[in-house]
Design an enzyme around this catalytic site. Structure first.
Site, PDB file in Angstrom:
ATOM      1  N   CYS A 159       0.909  -1.307  -0.072  1.00  0.00           N
ATOM      2  CA  CYS A 159       0.007  -0.017  -0.011  1.00  0.00           C
ATOM      3  C   CYS A 159       0.762   1.445  -0.140  1.00  0.00           C
ATOM      4  O   CYS A 159       0.712   2.094  -0.870  1.00  0.00           O
ATOM      5  CB  CYS A 159      -0.817  -0.020   1.113  1.00  0.00           C
ATOM      6  SG  CYS A 159      -2.005  -1.533   1.324  1.00  0.00           S
ATOM      7  N   ALA A 160       1.859   1.267   1.020  1.00  0.00           N
ATOM      8  CA  ALA A 160       2.751   2.426   0.788  1.00  0.00           C
ATOM      9  C   ALA A 160       3.416   2.602  -0.508  1.00  0.00           C
ATOM     10  O   ALA A 160       3.793   3.732  -0.877  1.00  0.00           O
ATOM     11  CB  ALA A 160       3.910   2.408   1.845  1.00  0.00           C
TER      12      ALA A 160
END
Length: 165
Positions: free
Chosen positions: A60-61
């Protein structure tokens, strides 16, 4: 209902992504500074919705970092990163990473976003969070690209999403 895979498990989502050429569902989310974020805020712009479970996971990051770098140069295009993370967490992450070219928004007050976009995970260890997906909306509020990412721990097809702009 769609199906994705995560670490060998099958996870069902609450529905299907909005279809290409359909009107994007409106939403009411909370931005990094606790400001309201809706589809109308981005009217007249091309919008990439980068939807994911949590900014505190590696994939996600990374999607936030990649969209931050790659959206530069797309005139009138905006990336909105959407998760259930509290606005403070997303703001802290973006500040620590020097991310300035994307917006973040939280579903914490508006769980219906995940239902309306068909991304709420219905089972598995992350039940209730958003599945990883990318939805691109044109200036007229119509969906021009959508991708539900599976397996869950893989990155979206950035080229396809940005190519739809």
């Amino acid at each position: 209902m769609a199906v994705i895979e995560h670490e060998g498990d099958i996870i069902h989502t609450s529905g299907d992504l909005p279809a290409v050429r359909a009107a994007a569902p409106d939403f009411s989310l909370v931005g990094a500074n606790m400001e309201p974020m809706s589809l109308g805020v981005f009217a007249g712009q091309r919008l990439v919705l980068n939807i994911f479970p949590s900014i505190d996971t590696q994939t996600c990051a990374e999607s936030v970092r990649v969209f931050n770098e790659r959206v530069i140069g797309f005139y009138a295009a905006t990336v909105l990163c959407v998760s259930a993370d509290l606005p403070f967490a997303a703001k802290r992450f973006c500040g620590d990473e020097g991310i300035e070219n994307v917006y973040t928004a939280s579903t914490f007050r508006s769980p219906e976003f995940a239902e309306d976009y068909g991304v709420r995970m219905m089972d598995g260890p992350m039940e209730g969070l958003c599945a990883r997906a990318v939805v691109v909306v044109d200036e007229d509020g119509r969906v021009v690209h959508s991708e539900l990412v599976s397996p869950l721990n893989t990155e979206p097809d950035y080229d396809a999403a940005l190519g739809a702009l």
